[in-house]
Design a protein around this motif. Sequence first.
Motif, PDB file in Angstrom:
ATOM      1  N   ALA A 126       0.504  -1.259  -0.063  1.00 35.66           N
ATOM      2  CA  ALA A 126       0.108   0.117  -0.047  1.00 35.66           C
ATOM      3  C   ALA A 126       0.885   1.247   0.234  1.00 35.66           C
ATOM      4  O   ALA A 126       0.338   2.200   0.435  1.00 35.66           O
ATOM      5  N   GLY A 127       2.475   1.458  -0.368  1.00 37.27           N
ATOM      6  CA  GLY A 127       2.908   2.385  -0.744  1.00 37.27           C
ATOM      7  C   GLY A 127       3.275   3.301   0.714  1.00 37.27           C
ATOM      8  O   GLY A 127       4.077   4.176   0.139  1.00 37.27           O
ATOM      9  N   LYS A 128       3.830   1.987   1.972  1.00 34.18           N
ATOM     10  CA  LYS A 128       3.952   2.096   3.178  1.00 34.18           C
ATOM     11  C   LYS A 128       5.158   1.692   3.131  1.00 34.18           C
ATOM     12  O   LYS A 128       6.486   2.059   3.245  1.00 34.18           O
ATOM     13  N   ALA A 129       6.555   1.305   1.954  1.00 32.82           N
ATOM     14  CA  ALA A 129       7.479   0.959   2.231  1.00 32.82           C
ATOM     15  C   ALA A 129       8.525   1.736   1.677  1.00 32.82           C
ATOM     16  O   ALA A 129       8.081   2.883   0.546  1.00 32.82           O
ATOM     17  N   HIS A 130       9.577   2.350   2.003  1.00 35.60           N
ATOM     18  CA  HIS A 130      10.212   3.109   1.379  1.00 35.60           C
ATOM     19  C   HIS A 130      10.853   2.682  -0.008  1.00 35.60           C
ATOM     20  O   HIS A 130      10.427   3.507  -1.228  1.00 35.60           O
ATOM     21  N   ARG A 131      11.186   2.172  -0.394  1.00 32.94           N
ATOM     22  CA  ARG A 131      11.145   1.264  -1.461  1.00 32.94           C
ATOM     23  C   ARG A 131      10.967   0.089  -1.982  1.00 32.94           C
ATOM     24  O   ARG A 131      10.890  -1.028  -1.580  1.00 32.94           O
ATOM     25  N   ILE A 132      10.226  -0.703  -3.818  1.00 41.99           N
ATOM     26  CA  ILE A 132      10.256  -1.927  -3.649  1.00 41.99           C
ATOM     27  C   ILE A 132      11.287  -2.131  -4.940  1.00 41.99           C
ATOM     28  O   ILE A 132      11.646  -1.375  -5.567  1.00 41.99           O
ATOM     29  N   THR A 133      11.651  -3.233  -4.864  1.00 40.83           N
ATOM     30  CA  THR A 133      12.604  -3.604  -5.590  1.00 40.83           C
ATOM     31  C   THR A 133      11.889  -5.520  -6.182  1.00 40.83           C
ATOM     32  O   THR A 133      11.720  -5.915  -5.184  1.00 40.83           O
ATOM     33  N   VAL A 134      11.387  -5.825  -7.266  1.00 37.21           N
ATOM     34  CA  VAL A 134      11.319  -7.355  -7.761  1.00 37.21           C
ATOM     35  C   VAL A 134      12.543  -7.735  -7.813  1.00 37.21           C
ATOM     36  O   VAL A 134      12.963  -7.821  -9.044  1.00 37.21           O
ATOM     37  N   ILE A 135      12.909  -9.284  -7.533  1.00 39.60           N
ATOM     38  CA  ILE A 135      13.533 -10.116  -7.645  1.00 39.60           C
ATOM     39  C   ILE A 135      13.001 -11.070  -8.791  1.00 39.60           C
ATOM     40  O   ILE A 135      12.181 -12.139  -8.217  1.00 39.60           O
ATOM     41  N   MET A 136      13.308 -11.518  -9.477  1.00 41.33           N
ATOM     42  CA  MET A 136      12.375 -12.195 -10.587  1.00 41.33           C
ATOM     43  C   MET A 136      13.009 -12.860 -11.600  1.00 41.33           C
ATOM     44  O   MET A 136      13.847 -11.872 -12.076  1.00 41.33           O
TER      45      MET A 136
END
Length: 395
Positions: A126-136
């Motif tokens: 919900a947009g609360k994380a400081h930053r999101i990285t996806v490891i795919m």
Amino acid sequence: MPNVEKLESALPVAPLKLVAMHSAESLGRKINDYLVKFRRNIHHSLKSDPAFHGYTESSYLCDAECPRFGSGEGKGVFHESVRGKDLYILVDVCNHSLTYQLNGYTNHMSPDDHYQDLKRVIAAAAGKAHRITVIMPFLYEGRQHKKANRESLDCAYALEELSSMGVSNIITFDAHDPRVQNAIPLAGFDNFTAHYQFLRALLHSEPDLIIDKKHTVVISPDEGALSRAVYFAGVLGVDTGMFYKRRDYSTIIAGKNPIVAHEFLGDNIDGKDVFVIDDMISSGESILDTAKQLKARNAKRVFLCTTFGLFTNGLQKFDYAYEHCYFDRIITTNLCYLPPAIKNKPYFLEADMSKFLASIIDFSNHDSSLGNVLTPTEKIHTILEQYNARQDVKL
């Protein structure tokens, strides 16, 4: 971990959290173990500073899941706060072993299901994380990377969708065509390879390899994998060659044009050990035909090195090919689901990528250049020197 001094002089962006989706739980636990070890052993004089809150933990795994209703619908749920966290989400879209109930029937999860669960977890943050990285590691729809006539452009659309949901960086391995990142030119996209891990696994299992131009050659099974083969051959200091796939473009079978023949372009390989480098093994027909032709040209040993071993048509063809001496080893990574049966095969070697992934996450969390882990050239030269020195001692 190499270049650890870079981390000792850098601040983390935010407290680190790793979400290992159900599809990648095993790999996620291994990565977490390395992260715990890295953080405990690092010598940082400011660990007690508030900026380092949560820096040294017993686990960085985040408690999250994607339960489903009886109708097959699902949702993403976090059982702990991710506010202000530097969130890394690990997903394996190729894990077909997982199932869910749909109106009383058992369904195996497809890449579409895994991708949808990934979006559910991102939405739950919900947009609360400081930053999101996806490891795919296996890029979702990466094989549908370009558009011809009336076709969908699935991979590019998925990248745009993730970027619009707030994902700041995507980490993948051996993208089928890395130019697909042009779909999100203002977002982060890191594409890594597994050359060092291939070589490390092979050198540990084969004590009598001689890697030079007289004894070794690197082969690309098609024109798409040529850049990988050229790089690997250049680092090893050996020659390279390529097979050209002649296809019947008037026919489509299983979504692709069937291969009519493989034409070899390269020097004489008589009596040489051959490394075949590719990004994936799907059904295996193409790479096994390549191996068969290499043995027909009197190659000494054939080692098949591939980042993703999908084995979509089972292992029977590989067993048959091994029994008939078409190849000697298959080296593949643990970045995607591997059928349990393959781990007992005499021809199989696994290249463990967990330590490498942990290093990538650690440097990224400190906003340090991924160039510290990106190029394995020096590491390959080092392990070759150690291997050759060990051989000299034995001789």
